[in-house]
Write a protein that holds these residues in place. Structure first.
Motif, PDB file in Angstrom:
ATOM      1  N   LEU A   1       0.632  -1.096  -0.285  1.00  0.00           N
ATOM      2  CA  LEU A   1       0.208   0.090   0.048  1.00  0.00           C
ATOM      3  C   LEU A   1       0.957   1.161   0.089  1.00  0.00           C
ATOM      4  O   LEU A   1       0.743   2.361  -0.749  1.00  0.00           O
ATOM      5  N   LYS A   2       2.002   1.314   1.317  1.00  0.00           N
ATOM      6  CA  LYS A   2       2.614   1.830   1.158  1.00  0.00           C
ATOM      7  C   LYS A   2       3.289   2.434  -0.548  1.00  0.00           C
ATOM      8  O   LYS A   2       3.834   3.820  -0.808  1.00  0.00           O
TER       9      LYS A   2
ATOM     10  N   GLY B   1       3.526  13.515  -6.974  1.00  0.00           N
ATOM     11  CA  GLY B   1       3.490  14.780  -8.286  1.00  0.00           C
ATOM     12  C   GLY B   1       2.055  15.683  -7.603  1.00  0.00           C
ATOM     13  O   GLY B   1       1.459  17.295  -8.073  1.00  0.00           O
ATOM     14  N   VAL B   2       1.449  14.639  -6.786  1.00  0.00           N
ATOM     15  CA  VAL B   2       0.167  15.466  -6.569  1.00  0.00           C
ATOM     16  C   VAL B   2       0.318  16.649  -4.945  1.00  0.00           C
ATOM     17  O   VAL B   2       0.242  15.349  -3.335  1.00  0.00           O
ATOM     18  N   ARG B   3      -0.276  17.102  -4.729  1.00  0.00           N
ATOM     19  CA  ARG B   3       0.204  18.295  -3.414  1.00  0.00           C
ATOM     20  C   ARG B   3      -1.116  17.338  -2.269  1.00  0.00           C
ATOM     21  O   ARG B   3      -1.885  17.870  -3.153  1.00  0.00           O
ATOM     22  N   ARG B   4      -0.758  16.830  -1.102  1.00  0.00           N
ATOM     23  CA  ARG B   4      -1.232  16.626  -0.338  1.00  0.00           C
ATOM     24  C   ARG B   4      -0.706  17.534   0.772  1.00  0.00           C
ATOM     25  O   ARG B   4       0.338  17.725   1.264  1.00  0.00           O
ATOM     26  N   GLN B   5      -1.620  17.108   1.937  1.00  0.00           N
ATOM     27  CA  GLN B   5      -1.439  17.533   3.546  1.00  0.00           C
ATOM     28  C   GLN B   5      -1.078  16.578   4.569  1.00  0.00           C
ATOM     29  O   GLN B   5      -1.192  15.933   5.583  1.00  0.00           O
ATOM     30  N   PHE B   6      -0.776  15.510   3.503  1.00  0.00           N
ATOM     31  CA  PHE B   6      -0.179  14.036   4.054  1.00  0.00           C
ATOM     32  C   PHE B   6       1.328  13.236   3.523  1.00  0.00           C
ATOM     33  O   PHE B   6       1.311  13.673   2.617  1.00  0.00           O
ATOM     34  N   GLU B   7       1.696  12.538   4.469  1.00  0.00           N
ATOM     35  CA  GLU B   7       3.136  11.500   3.654  1.00  0.00           C
ATOM     36  C   GLU B   7       2.060  10.283   3.475  1.00  0.00           C
ATOM     37  O   GLU B   7       1.306   9.461   3.605  1.00  0.00           O
TER      38      GLU B   7
ATOM     39  N   ASP C   1      -2.200   6.535   9.344  1.00  0.00           N
ATOM     40  CA  ASP C   1      -3.899   6.560   9.491  1.00  0.00           C
ATOM     41  C   ASP C   1      -4.197   6.312   7.479  1.00  0.00           C
ATOM     42  O   ASP C   1      -5.349   6.455   7.649  1.00  0.00           O
ATOM     43  N   ILE C   2      -3.809   6.948   7.006  1.00  0.00           N
ATOM     44  CA  ILE C   2      -3.479   6.458   5.458  1.00  0.00           C
ATOM     45  C   ILE C   2      -3.888   5.632   5.162  1.00  0.00           C
ATOM     46  O   ILE C   2      -4.695   4.914   4.545  1.00  0.00           O
ATOM     47  N   ILE C   3      -2.702   5.109   5.353  1.00  0.00           N
ATOM     48  CA  ILE C   3      -2.674   3.742   5.364  1.00  0.00           C
ATOM     49  C   ILE C   3      -4.281   2.434   5.348  1.00  0.00           C
ATOM     50  O   ILE C   3      -4.552   1.783   4.768  1.00  0.00           O
ATOM     51  N   GLY C   4      -4.305   2.352   6.667  1.00  0.00           N
ATOM     52  CA  GLY C   4      -5.733   2.164   7.208  1.00  0.00           C
ATOM     53  C   GLY C   4      -6.967   2.777   6.343  1.00  0.00           C
ATOM     54  O   GLY C   4      -7.439   1.519   6.445  1.00  0.00           O
ATOM     55  N   LEU C   5      -7.061   3.790   5.871  1.00  0.00           N
ATOM     56  CA  LEU C   5      -8.279   3.467   4.885  1.00  0.00           C
ATOM     57  C   LEU C   5      -8.132   2.708   4.125  1.00  0.00           C
ATOM     58  O   LEU C   5      -9.227   2.249   3.472  1.00  0.00           O
ATOM     59  N   PHE C   6      -7.607   2.016   3.883  1.00  0.00           N
ATOM     60  CA  PHE C   6      -7.264   1.204   2.215  1.00  0.00           C
ATOM     61  C   PHE C   6      -7.673   0.047   3.216  1.00  0.00           C
ATOM     62  O   PHE C   6      -7.291  -1.362   1.883  1.00  0.00           O
ATOM     63  N   LYS C   7      -7.646  -0.911   4.479  1.00  0.00           N
ATOM     64  CA  LYS C   7      -7.426  -1.836   4.213  1.00  0.00           C
ATOM     65  C   LYS C   7      -8.600  -2.643   4.242  1.00  0.00           C
ATOM     66  O   LYS C   7      -9.467  -2.304   4.103  1.00  0.00           O
ATOM     67  N   GLY C   8      -8.163  -3.873   3.113  1.00  0.00           N
ATOM     68  CA  GLY C   8      -8.683  -5.150   2.992  1.00  0.00           C
ATOM     69  C   GLY C   8      -8.889  -4.964   1.467  1.00  0.00           C
ATOM     70  O   GLY C   8     -10.309  -5.659   0.856  1.00  0.00           O
ATOM     71  N   MET C   9      -9.025  -3.649   1.172  1.00  0.00           N
ATOM     72  CA  MET C   9      -9.143  -3.241  -0.864  1.00  0.00           C
ATOM     73  C   MET C   9      -8.464  -3.940  -1.511  1.00  0.00           C
ATOM     74  O   MET C   9      -7.294  -3.904  -1.097  1.00  0.00           O
ATOM     75  N   SER C  10      -8.627  -4.213  -2.820  1.00  0.00           N
ATOM     76  CA  SER C  10      -8.427  -4.479  -3.985  1.00  0.00           C
ATOM     77  C   SER C  10      -6.963  -3.047  -4.283  1.00  0.00           C
ATOM     78  O   SER C  10      -7.390  -1.929  -3.633  1.00  0.00           O
ATOM     79  N   HIS C  11      -5.664  -3.686  -5.002  1.00  0.00           N
ATOM     80  CA  HIS C  11      -5.348  -3.146  -5.998  1.00  0.00           C
ATOM     81  C   HIS C  11      -6.430  -1.943  -6.568  1.00  0.00           C
ATOM     82  O   HIS C  11      -6.461  -0.432  -6.927  1.00  0.00           O
ATOM     83  N   ALA C  12      -6.608  -2.526  -7.517  1.00  0.00           N
ATOM     84  CA  ALA C  12      -8.385  -1.355  -8.281  1.00  0.00           C
ATOM     85  C   ALA C  12      -8.992  -0.859  -7.289  1.00  0.00           C
ATOM     86  O   ALA C  12      -8.959   0.231  -7.792  1.00  0.00           O
ATOM     87  N   ASP C  13      -9.276  -1.358  -5.804  1.00  0.00           N
ATOM     88  CA  ASP C  13     -10.107  -0.288  -5.388  1.00  0.00           C
ATOM     89  C   ASP C  13      -9.183   0.634  -4.894  1.00  0.00           C
ATOM     90  O   ASP C  13      -9.377   2.196  -4.582  1.00  0.00           O
ATOM     91  N   VAL C  14      -7.684   0.682  -4.072  1.00  0.00           N
ATOM     92  CA  VAL C  14      -7.473   2.052  -4.156  1.00  0.00           C
ATOM     93  C   VAL C  14      -6.713   3.241  -5.151  1.00  0.00           C
ATOM     94  O   VAL C  14      -7.258   3.821  -5.089  1.00  0.00           O
TER      95      VAL C  14
ATOM     96  N   ARG D   1      -8.586  14.057   4.657  1.00  0.00           N
ATOM     97  CA  ARG D   1     -10.566  14.223   4.776  1.00  0.00           C
ATOM     98  C   ARG D   1     -11.436  13.857   3.060  1.00  0.00           C
ATOM     99  O   ARG D   1     -11.931  13.319   2.889  1.00  0.00           O
ATOM    100  N   SER D   2     -10.642  14.353   1.984  1.00  0.00           N
ATOM    101  CA  SER D   2     -11.257  13.654   1.053  1.00  0.00           C
ATOM    102  C   SER D   2     -10.373  12.818   0.402  1.00  0.00           C
ATOM    103  O   SER D   2     -11.352  12.164  -0.315  1.00  0.00           O
ATOM    104  N   LEU D   3      -9.569  11.973   1.172  1.00  0.00           N
ATOM    105  CA  LEU D   3      -9.612  10.461   0.931  1.00  0.00           C
ATOM    106  C   LEU D   3     -11.042   9.659   1.665  1.00  0.00           C
ATOM    107  O   LEU D   3     -10.899   8.563   0.841  1.00  0.00           O
ATOM    108  N   GLU D   4     -10.996  10.385   2.933  1.00  0.00           N
ATOM    109  CA  GLU D   4     -12.202   9.478   3.827  1.00  0.00           C
ATOM    110  C   GLU D   4     -13.796   9.905   2.748  1.00  0.00           C
ATOM    111  O   GLU D   4     -13.705   8.537   2.901  1.00  0.00           O
TER     112      GLU D   4
END
Length: 87
Positions: free
Chosen positions: A12-13, A22-28, A33-46, A68-71
């Motif tokens: 996931l990382k 290249g995307v400006r973002r407010q997180f690493e 916490d960001i990685i946890g949002l995608f737990k259990g998702m497939s590569h395609a889902d992510v 928040r936008s990722l959530e």
């Protein structure tokens, strides 16, 4: 039929790093916490979630991608997956 396991934390990382290059973002991309949002998702889902979040960022004129936008994009993906299961 090919079945792939969901990506692990390290995968996931790497996926986030590649897809958000290249995307400006407010997180690493290695933020737990960001990685946890995608737990259990497939590569395609992510990838679909990231694409949707970046698209929304651009269309709304927001300068940075946020947690928040990722959530919000994850919630929409969860809804899409639930509708697909119902048929």
């Amino acid at each position: 039929m090919l079945v792939f396991d969901p990506p692990n934390q390290e995968q996931l990382k790497r996926l986030l790093t590649i897809k958000l290059r290249g995307v400006r973002r407010q997180f690493e991309t290695d933020d737990g916490d960001i990685i946890g949002l995608f737990k259990g998702m497939s590569h395609a889902d992510v990838e679909r979630v990231l694409r949707r979040a970046v698209k929304d960022m651009v269309l709304t004129g927001v300068e940075f991608l946020t947690h928040r936008s990722l959530e919000a994009a994850v919630r929409r993906e969860d809804g899409r997956r639930a509708r697909m299961k119902r048929g």
